[in-house]
Write a protein that holds these residues in place. Structure first.
Motif, PDB file in Angstrom:
ATOM      1  N   VAL A 184     -58.069  99.646 -14.575  1.00  0.00           N
ATOM      2  CA  VAL A 184     -58.533  99.196 -13.270  1.00  0.00           C
ATOM      3  C   VAL A 184     -59.586  98.131 -13.510  1.00  0.00           C
ATOM      4  CG1 VAL A 184     -59.709  99.828 -11.131  1.00  0.00           C
ATOM      5  CG2 VAL A 184     -58.074 101.412 -12.170  1.00  0.00           C
ATOM      6  N   LEU A 185     -59.379  96.974 -12.885  1.00  0.00           N
ATOM      7  CA  LEU A 185     -60.339  95.880 -12.962  1.00  0.00           C
ATOM      8  C   LEU A 185     -61.114  95.788 -11.649  1.00  0.00           C
ATOM      9  CD1 LEU A 185     -58.201  92.935 -14.424  1.00  0.00           C
ATOM     10  CD2 LEU A 185     -59.804  94.384 -15.678  1.00  0.00           C
ATOM     11  N   LYS A 186     -62.395  95.483 -11.751  1.00  0.00           N
ATOM     12  CA  LYS A 186     -63.195  95.190 -10.554  1.00  0.00           C
ATOM     13  C   LYS A 186     -63.839  93.823 -10.720  1.00  0.00           C
ATOM     14  CE  LYS A 186     -67.885  96.594 -11.757  1.00  0.00           C
ATOM     15  NZ  LYS A 186     -69.108  97.286 -11.316  1.00  0.00           N
ATOM     16  N   ALA A 187     -64.238  93.228  -9.631  1.00  0.00           N
ATOM     17  CA  ALA A 187     -65.008  91.992  -9.682  1.00  0.00           C
ATOM     18  C   ALA A 187     -66.452  92.342  -9.990  1.00  0.00           C
ATOM     19  CB  ALA A 187     -64.905  91.252  -8.357  1.00  0.00           C
ATOM     20  N   GLY A 188     -66.957  91.817 -11.102  1.00  0.00           N
ATOM     21  CA  GLY A 188     -68.317  92.136 -11.505  1.00  0.00           C
ATOM     22  C   GLY A 188     -68.998  90.968 -12.169  1.00  0.00           C
ATOM     23  N   ASP A 189     -69.988  91.278 -12.986  1.00  0.00           N
ATOM     24  CA  ASP A 189     -70.765  90.250 -13.669  1.00  0.00           C
ATOM     25  C   ASP A 189     -70.289  90.080 -15.104  1.00  0.00           C
ATOM     26  OD1 ASP A 189     -72.440  89.829 -11.447  1.00  0.00           O
ATOM     27  OD2 ASP A 189     -73.614  91.597 -11.990  1.00  0.00           O
ATOM     28  N   ALA A 190     -70.353  88.850 -15.603  1.00  0.00           N
ATOM     29  CA  ALA A 190     -69.850  88.545 -16.933  1.00  0.00           C
ATOM     30  C   ALA A 190     -70.635  89.226 -18.041  1.00  0.00           C
ATOM     31  CB  ALA A 190     -69.867  87.031 -17.150  1.00  0.00           C
ATOM     32  N   ASP A 191     -71.870  89.644 -17.754  1.00  0.00           N
ATOM     33  CA  ASP A 191     -72.686  90.242 -18.805  1.00  0.00           C
ATOM     34  C   ASP A 191     -72.691  91.768 -18.762  1.00  0.00           C
ATOM     35  OD1 ASP A 191     -74.099  90.506 -16.466  1.00  0.00           O
ATOM     36  OD2 ASP A 191     -75.997  89.739 -17.251  1.00  0.00           O
TER      37      ASP A 191
END
Length: 341
Positions: free
Chosen positions: A176-183
């Protein structure tokens, strides 16, 4: 000379982040001894050339969607039953030529109404599906995406072909992927993809598509099965996976010695060893399950991640390098820091 491969970098604030993982294999196990009973081979020959001792195989009536649903359900549970906005299924063995298998999988998971579609990139399918899911997140079309890779590969393998019957198996893996922060942990870093259609004849199922059907002639005997030019495939697999992995590492700012866990498509033990050695990644940092599950096609990477996360060999904070190669020809690589799941 190979042309530079395109790389994907997520925009700020919309990085694809793994928040759940799941894997599934059918319960039916076929050992090398089972194959020796019907093929001109031996357990030693299979182990030496492939590193495989056993593989999981579907029984009559079990299809790719059945495997995908189980892996998807586990990934959703791992993500604390998060609601997802899209389903992307990577497979080479859809339930039917038409329609796509993903909508049926989504429906069985209680996700009727969300966009759901198939991606076909053979053994690189998971990485292509990951990039597709990342695109949904980056564009704002979704906040969470279920990415599944599932193959009932033994349904397209000639059971009498020693070169392929001993290698391929069935299974599924999902994230499952979510939209988040690159760090944040779980964020995909530099995703590299490539293809070379001029070499499509190295890995193919010649019959069953519009090319063969349009001739109006019956297929040649055996053309309904998976064909692979072994030696040429080995060479291209090693070259392409190594090159893609190096580019992904460079795009992330990592050196090979920064990698804690190397999770390659489980093609065969010789290919895995050759790629890892070229990258300078020692055996203690390589993840592998091929001995017990065989080559599960596009499912191999997410299934490997699910199994190794469950048994503790893959831990939160590990810097992970992924790479794959398959028919098309198609290849890819990506990096991430493994999250707490």
């Amino acid at each position: 000379m190979t042309a530079p491969l395109p790389a994907f970098g997520a925009p700020p604030g919309r990085a694809p982040v793994i928040v759940g993982v799941g894997g599934h294999v059918p319960p039916n196990v076929v050992t090398n001894d089972d194959l020796v009973a019907r093929l001109d081979t031996s357990d030693e020959w299979i182990r030496t050339r492939t590193g495989i001792a056993a593989r999981h195989v579907v029984t009559p009536g079990t299809a790719t969607s059945d495997l995908a649903v189980e892996a998807g359900r586990k990934a959703l549970k791992s993500a604390q039953d998060a609601q997802v906005d899209a389903v992307v299924l990577a497979t080479t063995t859809p339930d039917h030529p038409c329609p796509a298998t993903a909508p049926a999988v989504a429906g069985r998971l209680g996700l009727t109404g969300v966009p759901a579609f198939d991606v076909a990139a053979v053994c690189t399918g998971f990485l292509y599906a990951l990039a597709t899911g990342a695109g949904f997140l980056a564009s704002g079309l979704a906040e969470r995406v279920l990415v599944i890779a599932a193959d009932a590969f033994t349904t397209i393998v000639d059971p009498a072909d020693r070169g392929t019957a001993v290698i391929f198996a069935d299974g599924a893996g999902a994230v499952v992927l979510k939209a988040g922060d690159a760090d944040e942990p779980g964020a995909l870093n530099s995703v590299v993809l490539g293809s070379d259609g001029e070499l499509s004849d190295l890995i193919s199922v010649p019959a069953g598509g519009s090319r063969q059907r349009s001739t109006g002639l019956p297929p040649e005997p055996g053309d309904e099965y998976f064909h692979m030019a072994g030696r040429a495939t080995y060479r291209h697999a090693v070259e392409r996976m190594t090159a893609a992995a190096r580019q992904s590492l460079a795009g992330t700012g990592w050196a090979p010695e920064d990698v804690d866990r190397f999770a390659s498509h489980q093609a065969n033990a010789r290919i895995l060893e050759a790629v890892a050695e070229r990258l300078g990644i020692g055996p203690e940092r390589r993840l592998s399950n091929i001995e017990h599950v065989g080559n599960t096609g596009g499912a191999s990477i997410p299934l490997l991640l699910a199994q190794k996360s469950a048994d503790g060999e893959l831990k939160a904070g590990d810097r992970v390098l992924l790479t794959a190669f398959g028919g098309g020809l198609a290849w890819g690589a990506a990096t991430l820091t493994w999250p707490e799941l």
